[in-house]
Design an enzyme around this catalytic site. Structure first.
Site, short mmCIF file in Angstrom:
data_model
loop_
_atom_site.label_atom_id
_atom_site.label_comp_id
_atom_site.label_asym_id
_atom_site.label_seq_id
_atom_site.Cartn_x
_atom_site.Cartn_y
_atom_site.Cartn_z
CG HIS A 131 7.49 -19.67 88.63
ND1 HIS A 131 7.42 -20.26 89.88
CD2 HIS A 131 6.22 -19.59 88.17
CE1 HIS A 131 6.16 -20.53 90.15
NE2 HIS A 131 5.41 -20.12 89.13
NE ARG A 138 11.57 -28.65 90.07
CZ ARG A 138 11.60 -28.46 91.38
NH1 ARG A 138 10.80 -27.57 91.93
NH2 ARG A 138 12.42 -29.15 92.14
CG ASN A 146 8.41 -17.68 93.08
OD1 ASN A 146 8.00 -18.84 93.11
ND2 ASN A 146 9.66 -17.38 92.74
CE1 TYR A 169 14.59 -22.11 91.76
CE2 TYR A 169 16.26 -23.36 92.93
CZ TYR A 169 15.03 -23.30 92.33
OH TYR A 169 14.23 -24.40 92.28
#
Length: 145
Positions: A101, A112, A75, A23
């Site tokens: 994302h 996902r 998001n 991330y």
């Protein structure tokens, strides 16, 4: 002048410390400061909201409708793959939005790789890290002209 709202779902409050290899190192505050500055410079208002609670996100979407928000960046984190209720709230809001994302969902686990929002979004920015929010904002601002 338009009003832009950024909604972030569960665990995004941990950005910068949660799995930075996936991330990135930017915090949610870092992202929001850049987005807010860009909105103000473009002559628009900016607000952001993050919650780990599906119900709180739905309530904020309902409020966005009554507050006449012009555009959203969303998001929904893990709710992206599970929440019909959030999808229904987004549809009911009738507010255009771009789905964002940080990671490339298609390079991750199979579960996902499905989004309940992509088919109703104006567009999607996936896998470009924190920069994806800025690219989504640029696209939203262009659409608002």
């Amino acid at each position: 002048m338009a009003s832009i709202l950024v909604l972030n779902g569960p665990n995004l409050n941990l950005l910068g410390s949660r799995e930075p290899d996936i991330y990135g190192s930017d915090t949610l505050d870092d992202i929001n400061i850049r987005l807010g500055t860009a909105c103000i410079e473009a002559g628009h208002t900016f607000d952001s909201f993050q919650s780990n609670s599906e119900g709180a996100l739905i309530d904020r979407i309902h409020l966005a409708r009554s507050a006449k928000i012009d555009y959203m960046l969303v998001n929904f984190g893990g709710y992206t793959h599970t929440s019909v209720a959030l999808r229904d709230a987004m549809l009911a809001s009738e507010i255009p939005f771009i789905e964002v994302h940080l990671s490339n969902l298609y390079r991750r686990e199979e579960f996902r790789q499905h989004s309940f929002f992509s088919d109703i979004a104006e567009g999607c920015v996936i896998g470009l890290g924190a920069q994806g929010y800025e690219l989504a904002l640029d696209a939203a601002l262009a659409r608002l002209k």
